[in-house]
Enzyme design. Sequence first.
Site, short mmCIF file in Angstrom:
data_model
loop_
_atom_site.label_atom_id
_atom_site.label_comp_id
_atom_site.label_asym_id
_atom_site.label_seq_id
_atom_site.Cartn_x
_atom_site.Cartn_y
_atom_site.Cartn_z
N GLU A 1 9.18 2.51 10.71
CA GLU A 1 10.47 3.77 10.70
C GLU A 1 9.66 5.11 10.72
O GLU A 1 8.74 5.19 9.82
CB GLU A 1 11.30 3.42 9.30
CG GLU A 1 12.52 4.34 9.27
CD GLU A 1 13.46 4.05 10.27
OE1 GLU A 1 13.68 2.72 10.65
OE2 GLU A 1 13.64 5.10 10.99
N LYS B 1 0.81 -1.27 0.02
CA LYS B 1 0.14 0.08 -0.20
C LYS B 1 0.94 1.19 -0.10
O LYS B 1 1.51 1.70 1.07
CB LYS B 1 -0.70 -0.14 1.28
CG LYS B 1 -2.27 0.53 1.22
CD LYS B 1 -2.08 2.07 0.69
CE LYS B 1 -1.91 3.11 1.78
NZ LYS B 1 -1.81 4.71 1.35
N GLU C 1 8.96 17.03 13.92
CA GLU C 1 9.47 16.86 12.55
C GLU C 1 8.44 17.82 11.81
O GLU C 1 7.43 18.02 11.84
CB GLU C 1 9.22 15.47 11.95
CG GLU C 1 9.78 15.20 10.79
CD GLU C 1 10.02 13.76 10.48
OE1 GLU C 1 10.85 13.21 10.12
OE2 GLU C 1 8.84 12.95 10.42
N CYS D 1 13.67 11.50 6.04
CA CYS D 1 13.72 11.25 7.56
C CYS D 1 15.20 11.47 8.02
O CYS D 1 15.23 11.89 9.21
CB CYS D 1 13.32 9.70 7.85
SG CYS D 1 13.29 8.62 6.26
P1 ADP Z 1 3.26 10.87 5.69
O1 ADP Z 1 2.28 10.95 4.34
O2 ADP Z 1 3.65 12.26 6.46
O3 ADP Z 1 4.59 10.37 5.19
P2 ADP Z 1 1.62 8.75 6.90
O4 ADP Z 1 2.06 8.14 8.13
O5 ADP Z 1 0.65 9.71 6.91
O6 ADP Z 1 2.90 9.94 6.70
O7 ADP Z 1 1.45 7.94 5.60
C1 ADP Z 1 2.48 6.73 5.47
C2 ADP Z 1 1.65 5.74 4.86
O8 ADP Z 1 0.90 5.06 5.89
C3 ADP Z 1 0.61 6.02 3.75
O9 ADP Z 1 0.91 5.08 2.72
C4 ADP Z 1 -0.41 6.06 4.14
O10 ADP Z 1 -1.57 5.96 3.24
C5 ADP Z 1 -0.38 5.19 5.24
N1 ADP Z 1 -1.27 5.22 6.55
C6 ADP Z 1 -1.70 6.46 7.14
N2 ADP Z 1 -2.60 6.25 8.14
C7 ADP Z 1 -2.69 4.75 8.29
C8 ADP Z 1 -3.42 3.93 9.17
N3 ADP Z 1 -4.08 4.35 10.01
N4 ADP Z 1 -3.31 2.57 8.89
C9 ADP Z 1 -2.48 2.02 7.82
N5 ADP Z 1 -1.86 3.02 6.89
C10 ADP Z 1 -1.93 4.35 7.31
#
Ligand code: ADP
Length: 492
Positions: free
Chosen positions: A249, A174, A384, A283
């Site tokens: 991470e 994903k 951050e 990061c």
């Molecule tokens: P950023 O967009 O700041 O890098 P995020 O943590 O929002 O950080 O996103 C990183 C990944 O995690 C993306 O693929 C996002 O769609 C996914 N993601 C965000 N929220 C969730 C959640 N509750 N469960 C699983 N995956 C998530």
Amino acid sequence: MNVYRNYINGQWLESASDQTAPNINPANIKDIIGTIKLSTREEARTAVEAAYNAFKGWRNTPAPTRGRIVARFARLLEDDKANLAQILTREEGKTLAESGGELSRSINVAEFCAGESRRLNGETIQSELPANFAYTIKEPHGVVAIITPWNFPVAIPVWKIAPALVAGNTVAFKPAEATPATAVRICELFEEAGLPPGVLNLILGAGAEVGDEIVNHPAVRAISFTGSTAAGIKLYEQAARRGARVQCEMGGKNPVVVLEDCDLDLAIESTAQGAFGSTGQRCTATSRAVVIDKVADEFVSKIVARAQKMRIGAGDDANTEMGPIVDEKQFKNVLKYIDIGREDGAELLTGGGRATGENLEDGYFVEPTIFDRVTPDMRIAQEEIFGPVLSILRVKDFDEAMTVANDSEYGLTSSIFTNDPNLIFRFVQEIETGMTHINSPTTGGEAHIPFGGVKMTGIGAREQGSTALDFYTELKVVYVDYTGRKREGNLY
Ligand code: ADP
């Protein structure tokens, strides 16, 4: 209009969802690259089920055969490097040189993991008993969920998918909503490399929907995540309830410590590179410069001059040193933190807002920004930002520098500039980060060297390098007794 499709069980399928989002070039928001459909929870379950059904066949495929497919993927990635660099720059914004660097790293990682397929060894262990011994086998988990962010949309998926596959797992992948085109291309290349249907499945969509669905699917035995601390910790809690393995991470607030005896010009250039390279959206970016008072004025005036010379523009312009912020949400977030810095009383020395000028009007460009006289309690010293914003914290001596550098909930990477060997080794011992650099920027890494952080940054086994396969394997211990007799002694 290009509509990105999911890749499930070896088929490219358009999601039935009516929820969509445009994939926008952040250097020019009039350039709509394609449409991402935010897949449904049901489609996410289909992706996990395809991975589940493919698992037996894949785990029974000899590891070197699995590795050969990953090696073929590495070669295809190399052949496609120029094309993929263009896609990456167009949807993420980084410069073509940075995209090239990311692709080289990805190729190296895939090659390294392919080689590891011939080294998936356990150990043989002597027994206390005669005519007995034990040995260990490294086994895959089953279905692994791989959830990735937008900032390294090729390298991060590759450094998770390649070891997962080599170890014999099947994958539900994903990627971030902002970078679907690179994710699709990665899966196309794995398909072309000969990966059997169902072994790698791509599901495009929202984290809170399809991400959440795969994290909580009972067939998913392990989850490797890179992204925000909030999403990572939430996922960690959810997975813990059912005992699924987790590797996260998350954030960073990486310090560089600048001591008075150092090569100051080197420290300045490296700090600028670490803070403004990849537009600060990595990061490992340098976000805090902890500088000894004696050299602080000179450091500050020279790094400000360097920031002001930074050439800002579209990533596909060979002249550009720093590209845009990835999307509107991040753009607003970076500007919000700049306001917070001002409100908290930090001294804004340069930058401080949207970058304007020729060819910058239609993109999410932010000026390289430097705050001086930041104190450790300020939010810009703790949280951050993920943008080109550097905080300078002045300290009186090495001991205070260490206290300030370690005053963070995060611990990914760090660096020190000094030529004093005693202080270098004290720094290495005392700094609370998973990686550290001596007289070089906080950024950078190599395919065969472990990567990861401590404290709130990292959970679970280190990624890449000699530890790359640790997270993706379980250990089975086998006891062998070839006496043919009832056991005597060792009855516990
Ligand atoms: P950023 O967009 O700041 O890098 P995020 O943590 O929002 O950080 O996103 C990183 C990944 O995690 C993306 O693929 C996002 O769609 C996914 N993601 C965000 N929220 C969730 C959640 N509750 N469960 C699983 N995956 C998530």
